[in-house]
Design a protein around this motif. Structure first.
Motif, PDB file in Angstrom:
ATOM      1  N   LEU A 219      38.545  -4.035  71.934  1.00 47.93           N
ATOM      2  CA  LEU A 219      39.083  -3.990  73.206  1.00 47.93           C
ATOM      3  C   LEU A 219      39.862  -5.099  73.422  1.00 47.93           C
ATOM      4  CD1 LEU A 219      36.096  -2.390  74.963  1.00 47.93           C
ATOM      5  CD2 LEU A 219      38.144  -1.457  74.411  1.00 47.93           C
ATOM      6  N   ASP A 220      39.774  -6.149  72.592  1.00 49.30           N
ATOM      7  CA  ASP A 220      40.583  -7.339  73.043  1.00 49.30           C
ATOM      8  C   ASP A 220      41.801  -7.295  71.914  1.00 49.30           C
ATOM      9  OD1 ASP A 220      41.045  -9.844  74.438  1.00 49.30           O
ATOM     10  OD2 ASP A 220      40.130 -10.787  72.898  1.00 49.30           O
ATOM     11  N   SER A 221      42.070  -6.143  71.367  1.00 51.47           N
ATOM     12  CA  SER A 221      43.271  -6.295  70.289  1.00 51.47           C
ATOM     13  C   SER A 221      44.502  -5.226  71.154  1.00 51.47           C
ATOM     14  CB  SER A 221      42.820  -5.538  68.974  1.00 51.47           C
ATOM     15  OG  SER A 221      42.319  -4.204  69.244  1.00 51.47           O
ATOM     16  N   ASP A 222      45.298  -5.151  70.233  1.00 53.98           N
ATOM     17  CA  ASP A 222      46.623  -4.511  70.615  1.00 53.98           C
ATOM     18  C   ASP A 222      46.423  -2.998  70.180  1.00 53.98           C
ATOM     19  OD1 ASP A 222      47.010  -4.758  68.017  1.00 53.98           O
ATOM     20  OD2 ASP A 222      49.100  -5.589  68.477  1.00 53.98           O
ATOM     21  N   VAL A 223      45.439  -2.531  69.787  1.00 54.69           N
ATOM     22  CA  VAL A 223      45.311  -1.099  69.597  1.00 54.69           C
ATOM     23  C   VAL A 223      45.615  -0.172  70.702  1.00 54.69           C
ATOM     24  CG1 VAL A 223      43.879  -1.147  67.620  1.00 54.69           C
ATOM     25  CG2 VAL A 223      43.057  -0.619  69.634  1.00 54.69           C
ATOM     26  N   ASP A 224      46.005   1.075  70.788  1.00 53.14           N
ATOM     27  CA  ASP A 224      46.249   2.029  71.822  1.00 53.14           C
ATOM     28  C   ASP A 224      45.052   2.621  72.386  1.00 53.14           C
ATOM     29  OD1 ASP A 224      48.981   1.563  71.520  1.00 53.14           O
ATOM     30  OD2 ASP A 224      49.269   3.135  69.950  1.00 53.14           O
ATOM     31  N   GLU A 225      43.959   2.959  71.443  1.00 49.52           N
ATOM     32  CA  GLU A 225      42.732   3.792  71.910  1.00 49.52           C
ATOM     33  C   GLU A 225      41.693   3.070  71.074  1.00 49.52           C
ATOM     34  OE1 GLU A 225      41.026   8.080  72.864  1.00 49.52           O
ATOM     35  OE2 GLU A 225      42.260   7.823  71.234  1.00 49.52           O
ATOM     36  N   VAL A 226      40.714   2.952  71.908  1.00 53.96           N
ATOM     37  CA  VAL A 226      39.202   2.616  71.160  1.00 53.96           C
ATOM     38  C   VAL A 226      38.295   3.747  71.937  1.00 53.96           C
ATOM     39  CG1 VAL A 226      37.034   1.128  71.356  1.00 53.96           C
ATOM     40  CG2 VAL A 226      39.383   0.048  71.093  1.00 53.96           C
ATOM     41  N   LEU A 227      38.042   4.608  70.690  1.00 54.08           N
ATOM     42  CA  LEU A 227      37.222   5.726  70.710  1.00 54.08           C
ATOM     43  C   LEU A 227      35.843   5.462  70.298  1.00 54.08           C
ATOM     44  CD1 LEU A 227      36.786   8.977  71.510  1.00 54.08           C
ATOM     45  CD2 LEU A 227      37.907   9.054  69.144  1.00 54.08           C
ATOM     46  N   VAL A 228      34.821   5.750  71.185  1.00 46.60           N
ATOM     47  CA  VAL A 228      33.397   5.539  70.652  1.00 46.60           C
ATOM     48  C   VAL A 228      32.733   6.829  70.650  1.00 46.60           C
ATOM     49  CG1 VAL A 228      31.009   4.610  71.441  1.00 46.60           C
ATOM     50  CG2 VAL A 228      33.194   3.282  71.629  1.00 46.60           C
ATOM     51  N   ILE A 229      32.103   7.161  69.476  1.00 46.45           N
ATOM     52  CA  ILE A 229      31.678   8.442  69.298  1.00 46.45           C
ATOM     53  C   ILE A 229      30.218   8.477  68.921  1.00 46.45           C
ATOM     54  CG2 ILE A 229      31.689  10.466  68.088  1.00 46.45           C
ATOM     55  CD1 ILE A 229      34.413  10.001  67.056  1.00 46.45           C
ATOM     56  N   GLY A 230      29.423   9.091  69.804  1.00 41.20           N
ATOM     57  CA  GLY A 230      27.733   8.879  69.617  1.00 41.20           C
ATOM     58  C   GLY A 230      27.277  10.619  69.327  1.00 41.20           C
ATOM     59  N   HIS A 231      26.529  10.589  68.080  1.00 35.22           N
ATOM     60  CA  HIS A 231      26.151  11.832  67.785  1.00 35.22           C
ATOM     61  C   HIS A 231      24.775  12.015  67.832  1.00 35.22           C
ATOM     62  CE1 HIS A 231      25.192  14.814  64.479  1.00 35.22           C
ATOM     63  NE2 HIS A 231      25.700  15.544  65.567  1.00 35.22           N
ATOM     64  N   SER A 232      24.109  12.931  68.483  1.00 34.59           N
ATOM     65  CA  SER A 232      22.695  13.189  68.347  1.00 34.59           C
ATOM     66  C   SER A 232      22.068  11.954  69.214  1.00 34.59           C
ATOM     67  CB  SER A 232      22.164  13.445  67.129  1.00 34.59           C
ATOM     68  OG  SER A 232      20.766  13.667  67.017  1.00 34.59           O
ATOM     69  N   SER A 233      21.178  11.433  68.565  1.00 34.47           N
ATOM     70  CA  SER A 233      20.311  10.059  69.130  1.00 34.47           C
ATOM     71  C   SER A 233      21.377   9.150  69.275  1.00 34.47           C
ATOM     72  CB  SER A 233      19.196   9.584  68.086  1.00 34.47           C
ATOM     73  OG  SER A 233      18.228  10.677  67.941  1.00 34.47           O
ATOM     74  N   GLY A 234      22.611   9.125  68.795  1.00 31.26           N
ATOM     75  CA  GLY A 234      23.697   8.083  68.809  1.00 31.26           C
ATOM     76  C   GLY A 234      24.201   8.017  70.247  1.00 31.26           C
ATOM     77  N   ALA A 235      24.155   9.368  70.729  1.00 29.45           N
ATOM     78  CA  ALA A 235      24.777   9.292  72.201  1.00 29.45           C
ATOM     79  C   ALA A 235      24.164   8.423  72.970  1.00 29.45           C
ATOM     80  CB  ALA A 235      24.664  10.985  72.554  1.00 29.45           C
ATOM     81  N   HIS A 236      22.771   8.435  73.120  1.00 31.93           N
ATOM     82  CA  HIS A 236      22.400   7.594  74.128  1.00 31.93           C
ATOM     83  C   HIS A 236      22.386   6.133  73.724  1.00 31.93           C
ATOM     84  CE1 HIS A 236      18.250   6.308  72.168  1.00 31.93           C
ATOM     85  NE2 HIS A 236      18.288   7.725  71.824  1.00 31.93           N
ATOM     86  N   LEU A 237      22.422   5.740  72.330  1.00 34.99           N
ATOM     87  CA  LEU A 237      22.722   4.229  72.322  1.00 34.99           C
ATOM     88  C   LEU A 237      24.287   4.071  72.590  1.00 34.99           C
ATOM     89  CD1 LEU A 237      21.380   4.050  68.569  1.00 34.99           C
ATOM     90  CD2 LEU A 237      20.276   3.526  70.712  1.00 34.99           C
TER      91      LEU A 237
END
Length: 402
Positions: A219-237
Motif C-alpha cells: 500500500l506504500d508502493s506506486d501500484v494502482d490496486e492492492v487486492l486482498v482475497i480471502g477464501h473460506s476460512s481465509g475470509a475471516h482472517l
C-alpha cells in the motif's frame, strides 16, 4: 456505497489468503495456471504467467492484455499452512478427543442451532466429520468383536488379542485414506477455532501481524490496486488483517485502490462462538470503512459456504452506517453448463474451490479478470446491486466486541 472510479489498472498486487489448508501454496499457482487458460479460451483472452522473481511469500506474475490495456499483476499467497499442519499433527485418540470438545462447544453454546437457521449445507459439512469418524470407530469395534467371536471358541486367548489389535489397525487404515474421506481434515478445521471458542490463538495473531506488515508495504508502493482475497476460512482472517491495516492508517488516501474479495466465506462458524470478540469487532469496523471496497461472493451450490449470508448482519453487529459487503452470488447453476454442473454437483470439496476456477457460461464474476484485468474491483462491481436473496437476519446471540 460511493461512485465507482474510472481509473485503468495497469499494475496490481494480489494477496491471496487461503483457508485451512496444509498443502504447499504451489497448488494455487497450478490451479490458476490451468483454470485461467480454460477461462481464456472460453472468454477469448490470454494471461501470461511467469515465476515470481522477488523475495517474500510464494507467488507468481501475470501479464494480461484486455481491451488493448496491458495489466501486470503480482500474486502472493499469504501462507499459514505451517500453522495448519501443526494443528493437524494429532493422533487418532487425540482427534476423537477434539471431536468431543468441538461438538460440545457448538452444542453447549447454542451456536450449532443458530447456524442451522442460516444454511443447513455448511452445518451438515461440519457434522460430517463427527458422524463419519464415529462410523469409523463403530466399524472398527464391530470388526474387533466379530473377530473375537469368530476365533473365540477355538483359541479364546488369541481371540482377545486379535480383537484388541484389529481396532487400531482399522482406524489407522481409515486415517491413511483421509485424502478420500476428508474426515480428519475437516474435524481439525472446525476444531481449530472451537478449541479457543472463537478467539485467535497466539500463533495466528502473530501471523496476522505479519500479513498486515506485508500488505502495508504494498500500500506504500506506486501500484494502482492492492487486492486482498480471502477464501473460506481465509475470509475471516482477511477481515482482521484489513481492519488492522486501516486502524494503523497504512492505506493512505493517495495510495493504491484497496479492494477486498471474500469467496466462499464461513465467517459465522467463528463469529457465532462466544469468544470471537476480536472478529466481531473487526467485522463491525470494516463494514463502515470508506477506504476499502468489499465484495462477498458465494453460491447456494457450494454446500461448504454460508451462501448469500451477509457476515456482518447475521452476526448481529451491523452498525447503522454499514456499507459493506456487497453480497452477490456466483450462481453455479447458471454460470456452469448443465453438463458441467452435473459433473461437479456432488463433488462438494471441489465446488468450494469453484470461485477460483473457470466457468463455461460466465456472467459478471470472472476470477481471472478480477485479479488480472484492467478494472479495479470497485469499477467492476461498484454499481452491482446485492443479491435479492441474501440473508441479513441477525441470529447470533454473542455480540460482545473487543
Amino acid at each position: 456505497m460511493g461512485e465507482p472510479s474510472s481509473n485503468e489498472i495497469r499494475t496490481r498486487r494480489v494477496f491471496y489468503i487461503p483457508g485451512y489448508d496444509p498443502i504447499h501454496p504451489r497448488r494455487y499457482r497450478e490451479l490458476y495456471r490451468t483454470e485461467s487458460k480454460a477461462q481464456g479460451e472460453i472468454s477469448d483472452y490470454t494471461l501470461a504467467l511467469t515465476p515470481k522473481t522477488t523475495d517474500g511469500p510464494y507467488g507468481w506474475q501475470i501479464t494480461n492484455q484486455i481491451d488493448k490495456i496491458e495489466t501486470k499483476t503480482d500474486v502472493e499467497v499469504l501462507v499459514w499452512s505451517d500453522i495448519v499442519r501443526v494443528s493437524m499433527d494429532q493422533g487418532i485418540l487425540a482427534t476423537y478427543g477434539l471431536l468431543i470438545r468441538t461438538a460440545w462447544t457448538y452444542i453447549s453454546t447454542g451456536a450449532l442451532f443458530r447456524l442451522m437457521r442460516l444454511r443447513k449445507g455448511p452445518v451438515i459439512a461440519a457434522l460430517y466429520p463427527v458422524v463419519f469418524l464415529l462410523i469409523q470407530l463403530q466399524l472398527a469395534l464391530l470388526a474387533g468383536y466379530g473377530l473375537f467371536r469368530l476365533i473365540g471358541m477355538a483359541a479364546p486367548w488369541w481371540a482377545g488379542i486379535a480383537g484388541f489389535v484389529i481396532v487400531p489397525l482399522l482406524l489407522r487404515w481409515f486415517k491413511a485414506r483421509d485424502n478420500k474421506f476428508f474426515a480428519y481434515y475437516l474435524m481439525h478445521d472446525y476444531a481449530y477455532s472451537a478449541s479457543t471458542r472463537g478467539s485467535n490463538p497466539p500463533e495466528l495473531e502473530a501471523r496476522i501481524a505479519e500479513f498486515v506488515d506485508h500488505i502495508g508495504q504494498a500500500l506504500d508502493s506506486d501500484v494502482d490496486e492492492v487486492l486482498v482475497i480471502g477464501h473460506s476460512s481465509g475470509a475471516h482472517l482477511a477481515v482482521s488483517v484489513l481492519s488492522d491495516l486501516l486502524r494503523a492508517e497504512k492505506a493512505r488516501p493517495d495510495g493504491p485502490v484497496l479492494s477486498f474479495l471474500s469467496l466462499g466465506q464461513v465467517v459465522p462458524m467463528v463469529s457465532f462462538l462466544p469468544e470471537a470478540k476480536r472478529l466481531r469487532m473487526d467485522l463491525n469496523y470494516l463494514s463502515q470503512q470508506q477506504r476499502v471496497f468489499w465484495l462477498d461472493v458465494t453460491a447456494p451450490g457450494d454446500g461448504c459456504a454460508f451462501a448469500l449470508c451477509d457476515p456482518v448482519h447475521v452476526t448481529g453487529i451491523a452498525p447503522k452506517d454499514k456499507r459493506w459487503p456487497i453480497v452477490i452470488s456466483a450462481a453455479f447453476t447458471q454460470t456452469l453448463s448443465p453438463a458441467r454442473w452435473k459433473e461437479l454437483r456432488w463433488r462438494f470439496f471441489r465446488l468450494h474451490f469453484q470461485y477460483l476456477c473457470a466457468f463455461d457460461r460466465p456472467k459478471d464474476y470472472d476470477y481471472f479478470q478480477i485479479t488480472a484485468g484492467p478494472k479495479s474491483l470497485k469499477d467492476r462491481f461498484g454499481r452491482r446491486k446485492p443479491s435479492k436473496s441474501r440473508i441479513e437476519t441477525p441470529v447470533n446471540t454473542f455480540t460482545e466486541m473487543g
